[in-house]
Design a protein around this motif. Structure first.
Motif, PDB file in Angstrom:
ATOM      1  N   TYR A  31      -0.731 -16.079 -15.753  1.00 57.67           N
ATOM      2  CA  TYR A  31      -1.102 -14.776 -15.200  1.00 57.67           C
ATOM      3  C   TYR A  31      -0.880 -14.713 -13.700  1.00 57.67           C
ATOM      4  N   ASP A  32      -0.554 -15.863 -13.070  1.00 61.33           N
ATOM      5  CA  ASP A  32      -0.167 -15.803 -11.668  1.00 61.33           C
ATOM      6  C   ASP A  32       1.294 -15.441 -11.512  1.00 61.33           C
ATOM      7  N   VAL A  33       2.068 -15.724 -12.555  1.00 60.52           N
ATOM      8  CA  VAL A  33       3.504 -15.477 -12.472  1.00 60.52           C
ATOM      9  C   VAL A  33       3.821 -14.045 -12.853  1.00 60.52           C
ATOM     10  N   GLN A  34       3.199 -13.579 -13.920  1.00 62.34           N
ATOM     11  CA  GLN A  34       3.537 -12.250 -14.432  1.00 62.34           C
ATOM     12  C   GLN A  34       2.607 -11.212 -13.820  1.00 62.34           C
ATOM     13  N   LEU A  35       3.188 -10.290 -13.095  1.00 62.77           N
ATOM     14  CA  LEU A  35       2.382  -9.288 -12.391  1.00 62.77           C
ATOM     15  C   LEU A  35       2.288  -8.023 -13.227  1.00 62.77           C
ATOM     16  N   THR A  36       1.333  -7.174 -12.869  1.00 56.93           N
ATOM     17  CA  THR A  36       1.217  -5.890 -13.544  1.00 56.93           C
ATOM     18  C   THR A  36       1.855  -4.819 -12.683  1.00 56.93           C
ATOM     19  N   ASN A  37       2.807  -4.128 -13.219  1.00 50.58           N
ATOM     20  CA  ASN A  37       3.368  -2.914 -12.632  1.00 50.58           C
ATOM     21  C   ASN A  37       3.753  -3.040 -11.157  1.00 50.58           C
ATOM     22  N   PRO A  38       4.659  -3.961 -10.824  1.00 46.27           N
ATOM     23  CA  PRO A  38       5.033  -4.049  -9.411  1.00 46.27           C
ATOM     24  C   PRO A  38       5.762  -2.803  -8.916  1.00 46.27           C
ATOM     25  N   VAL A  39       6.443  -2.091  -9.811  1.00 38.24           N
ATOM     26  CA  VAL A  39       7.208  -0.912  -9.388  1.00 38.24           C
ATOM     27  C   VAL A  39       6.264   0.203  -8.942  1.00 38.24           C
ATOM     28  N   ILE A  40       5.257   0.476  -9.781  1.00 38.54           N
ATOM     29  CA  ILE A  40       4.316   1.554  -9.447  1.00 38.54           C
ATOM     30  C   ILE A  40       3.563   1.214  -8.163  1.00 38.54           C
ATOM     31  N   ALA A  41       3.132  -0.036  -8.066  1.00 39.70           N
ATOM     32  CA  ALA A  41       2.375  -0.437  -6.876  1.00 39.70           C
ATOM     33  C   ALA A  41       3.230  -0.310  -5.621  1.00 39.70           C
ATOM     34  N   THR A  42       4.494  -0.716  -5.720  1.00 38.46           N
ATOM     35  CA  THR A  42       5.357  -0.651  -4.543  1.00 38.46           C
ATOM     36  C   THR A  42       5.645   0.783  -4.150  1.00 38.46           C
ATOM     37  N   VAL A  43       5.843   1.638  -5.146  1.00 33.65           N
ATOM     38  CA  VAL A  43       6.110   3.043  -4.825  1.00 33.65           C
ATOM     39  C   VAL A  43       4.903   3.677  -4.138  1.00 33.65           C
ATOM     40  N   VAL A  44       3.720   3.430  -4.677  1.00 33.01           N
ATOM     41  CA  VAL A  44       2.503   4.004  -4.095  1.00 33.01           C
ATOM     42  C   VAL A  44       2.301   3.509  -2.660  1.00 33.01           C
ATOM     43  N   ALA A  45       2.379   2.192  -2.497  1.00 35.07           N
ATOM     44  CA  ALA A  45       2.100   1.624  -1.173  1.00 35.07           C
ATOM     45  C   ALA A  45       3.162   2.020  -0.159  1.00 35.07           C
ATOM     46  N   THR A  46       4.427   2.091  -0.612  1.00 37.38           N
ATOM     47  CA  THR A  46       5.486   2.450   0.313  1.00 37.38           C
ATOM     48  C   THR A  46       5.375   3.901   0.761  1.00 37.38           C
ATOM     49  N   SER A  47       5.042   4.779  -0.178  1.00 36.26           N
ATOM     50  CA  SER A  47       4.906   6.176   0.245  1.00 36.26           C
ATOM     51  C   SER A  47       3.725   6.343   1.187  1.00 36.26           C
ATOM     52  N   LEU A  48       2.653   5.625   0.927  1.00 35.79           N
ATOM     53  CA  LEU A  48       1.493   5.678   1.825  1.00 35.79           C
ATOM     54  C   LEU A  48       1.855   5.172   3.216  1.00 35.79           C
ATOM     55  N   LEU A  49       2.545   4.029   3.248  1.00 33.71           N
ATOM     56  CA  LEU A  49       2.885   3.437   4.544  1.00 33.71           C
ATOM     57  C   LEU A  49       3.885   4.299   5.305  1.00 33.71           C
ATOM     58  N   MET A  50       4.819   4.919   4.565  1.00 32.84           N
ATOM     59  CA  MET A  50       5.784   5.799   5.239  1.00 32.84           C
ATOM     60  C   MET A  50       5.089   7.028   5.804  1.00 32.84           C
ATOM     61  N   ALA A  51       4.107   7.542   5.079  1.00 30.57           N
ATOM     62  CA  ALA A  51       3.361   8.684   5.613  1.00 30.57           C
ATOM     63  C   ALA A  51       2.603   8.292   6.871  1.00 30.57           C
ATOM     64  N   ILE A  52       2.008   7.108   6.848  1.00 31.56           N
ATOM     65  CA  ILE A  52       1.275   6.639   8.032  1.00 31.56           C
ATOM     66  C   ILE A  52       2.231   6.468   9.203  1.00 31.56           C
ATOM     67  N   ALA A  53       3.371   5.827   8.949  1.00 31.89           N
ATOM     68  CA  ALA A  53       4.325   5.573  10.030  1.00 31.89           C
ATOM     69  C   ALA A  53       4.865   6.880  10.592  1.00 31.89           C
ATOM     70  N   TRP A  54       5.139   7.829   9.709  1.00 29.54           N
ATOM     71  CA  TRP A  54       5.674   9.117  10.154  1.00 29.54           C
ATOM     72  C   TRP A  54       4.651   9.845  11.025  1.00 29.54           C
ATOM     73  N   SER A  55       3.430   9.862  10.568  1.00 30.07           N
ATOM     74  CA  SER A  55       2.442  10.626  11.328  1.00 30.07           C
ATOM     75  C   SER A  55       2.052   9.914  12.616  1.00 30.07           C
ATOM     76  N   VAL A  56       2.118   8.604  12.630  1.00 31.63           N
ATOM     77  CA  VAL A  56       1.770   7.887  13.856  1.00 31.63           C
ATOM     78  C   VAL A  56       2.879   8.027  14.888  1.00 31.63           C
ATOM     79  N   SER A  57       4.134   8.016  14.430  1.00 30.50           N
ATOM     80  CA  SER A  57       5.242   8.081  15.385  1.00 30.50           C
ATOM     81  C   SER A  57       5.585   9.491  15.810  1.00 30.50           C
ATOM     82  N   GLU A  58       4.916  10.466  15.271  1.00 29.03           N
ATOM     83  CA  GLU A  58       5.183  11.839  15.677  1.00 29.03           C
ATOM     84  C   GLU A  58       4.794  12.007  17.147  1.00 29.03           C
ATOM     85  N   SER A  59       5.656  12.613  17.910  1.00 28.55           N
ATOM     86  CA  SER A  59       5.336  12.795  19.324  1.00 28.55           C
ATOM     87  C   SER A  59       4.272  13.879  19.468  1.00 28.55           C
ATOM     88  N   GLU A  60       3.484  13.760  20.493  1.00 26.74           N
ATOM     89  CA  GLU A  60       2.397  14.702  20.799  1.00 26.74           C
ATOM     90  C   GLU A  60       1.318  14.698  19.738  1.00 26.74           C
TER      91      GLU A  60
END
Lengths: 162, 273
Positions: B156-185
């Motif tokens: 159970y350490d080797v086989q993960l659950t749903n890496p695709v869904i987790a990566t999509v969720v976390a990546t969209s969250l992080l991209m939203a954070i990065a976008w809003s933080v880097s927005e000027s003003e």
């Protein structure tokens, strides 16, 4: 404290949070899921501290103290739960406890659930009454079909009525 | 209750330099590439150690580029070192298979973020985080792992659950954070806000003790700068005056959690007969 510093540190907090999120959603070991939660909380408290320094008051740091307190509580409870769950099923896999969830949901990875190596420990009922193998039944309580032998008063009374 | 005689609309300006956001595109690309690399790694498409080393080299190159782009001051350099260590520890935490290695990656990430907290003059929280996470949690984790883990790697350490869904969720969250933080003003200039709206404490002389001075409207900017939070004693004063009830509640929650942990970790009675 310049704005680029704030930006970098907010990004660092976001990255830590995202890493913890990925770890929590993908890992199957109970302890590693719990460590992922701690990573997420660390990112959040870093965020609070950066805003506390940026706004130059203590409110963010107080909130970070609260986050730290709750995460310490969660660590204690989670590790105690991991210990008792491991004692029960002898595995750290979180999918061994899938039957606690809703049954209408499809299992994420079907078929790779292995049989338990240890036997489960069910509660034992305390014995009620007398064990006939341990103690002989008193002769006054014994029923017998043989009329010649001394029968119990209940049996003889029944026989008399008959 | 606002104990300060300063008009909240007339606070002194602390930080007003404008900010240009220019990091957004590069950041979003880096985040996307990292997510793709993580997915490839999880699906076993990066098999050879050569490719892993190439990825590590690329990471080191990006870190070097980040070093050249930041201003050459000692505190920014140290902060960047801590940040890179934290991110590297986090990546090691989610990519390694052995739980002990993952725990070491977690300890690296948390200790490095504690270093960042030190540089933000949050000394008490950094020390407490180090004690709680890196001390207690890691040691208890290793203790649990010792009695729970077999010698070989668990399935159970080797086989993960749903890496695709987790990566999509976390990546969209992080991209939203990065976008809003880097927005000027987007990050507004900050004024020195010394009002304490939730405080129950009244500043003033108290019998038997000398109360610390409070800021007043007639002070100059240099005198007001002395009240900028950079001391642990100020945090303690704020805790036990402004947020006393919350701190007491937190202590109560800790006590309840301790009791619960003791009850949960007890060995059950196996033989009742």
């Amino acid at each position: 404290m310049s704005h680029s510093e704030v930006q970098n540190l907010l990004l660092l907090g976001g990255i830590l949070f995202a890493i913890g999120l990925i770890g929590f959603l993908t890992r199957r070991s109970l302890i590693l899921m719990f460590l992922s939660l701690e990573t997420m909380l660390s990112g959040v408290s870093l965020n609070l501290i950066v805003f506390s320094k940026f706004h130059q008051n203590y409110q963010g740091q107080i909130l970070a103290v609260m986050v730290l307190t709750i995460s310490a509580c969660e660590a204690a409870i989670a590790l105690a739960m991991v210990v008792s769950l491991y004692r029960r099923k002898a595995t750290l896999d979180v999918q061994a406890w899938d039957d606690l969830s809703e049954t209408i949901l499809p299992k994420s990875t079907a078929g790779d659930y292995q049989d338990l190596e240890h036997e489960e420990h069910y509660p034992k009922l305390s014995p009620a009454g007398l064990d006939p193998l341990d103690r002989p039944v008193p002769s006054s309580m014994q029923a017998s079909l043989d009329q010649d032998q001394k029968t119990s008063p209940i049996v003889s009374e029944v026989n008399q009525r008959a | 209750m606002n104990p300060l005689p300063i008009d909240p609309k007339n606070l002194p300006l602390v930080n007003g330099d404008p900010f240009q956001g220019n990091l957004a595109q590069i950041l979003l690309m880096v985040i996307l590439l990292g997510a793709v690399a993580y997915l490839l790694l999880q699906h076993g498409l990066i098999k050879s150690k050569m490719m892993a080393w190439a990825g590590a080299g690329l990471f080191a190159f990006a870190a070097l580029m980040a070093f050249t782009s930041i201003p050459m001051q000692l505190d920014s350099l140290v902060r960047m070192c801590f940040s890179i260590l934290a991110v590297a520890g986090g990546i090691a935490f989610i990519t390694t298979r052995e739980p002990v290695h993952a725990a070491l990656g977690f300890a690296t990430a948390v200790l490095s973020s504690c270093g960042v907290m030190f540089m933000q003059s949050a000394y008490f929280i950094a020390a407490a985080t180090m004690i709680v996470y890196a001390g207690a949690t890691i040691i208890i984790f290793l203790f649990v792992l010792m009695f729970a883990q077999k010698a070989q790697l668990q399935w159970y350490d080797v086989q993960l659950t749903n890496p695709v869904i987790a990566t999509v969720v976390a990546t969209s969250l992080l991209m939203a954070i990065a976008w809003s933080v880097s927005e000027s003003e987007e990050i507004l200039p900050v004024k020195l806000d010394l009002t304490r709206p939730y405080s129950l404490a009244e500043p003033g002389p108290s019998p038997g003790m000398v109360m610390p001075p409070v800021p007043e409207a007639s002070m100059t900017q240099d005198q007001l700068n002395a009240f900028v939070p950079a001391k642990t004693s100020g945090l303690g004063r704020s805790m036990f005056t402004d947020y006393l009830l919350a701190i007491e509640l937190a202590g109560t929650v800790l006590l309840v959690a301790t009791l619960g942990a003791i009850v949960l970790a007890q060995k059950p009675e196996r033989d009742l007969s």
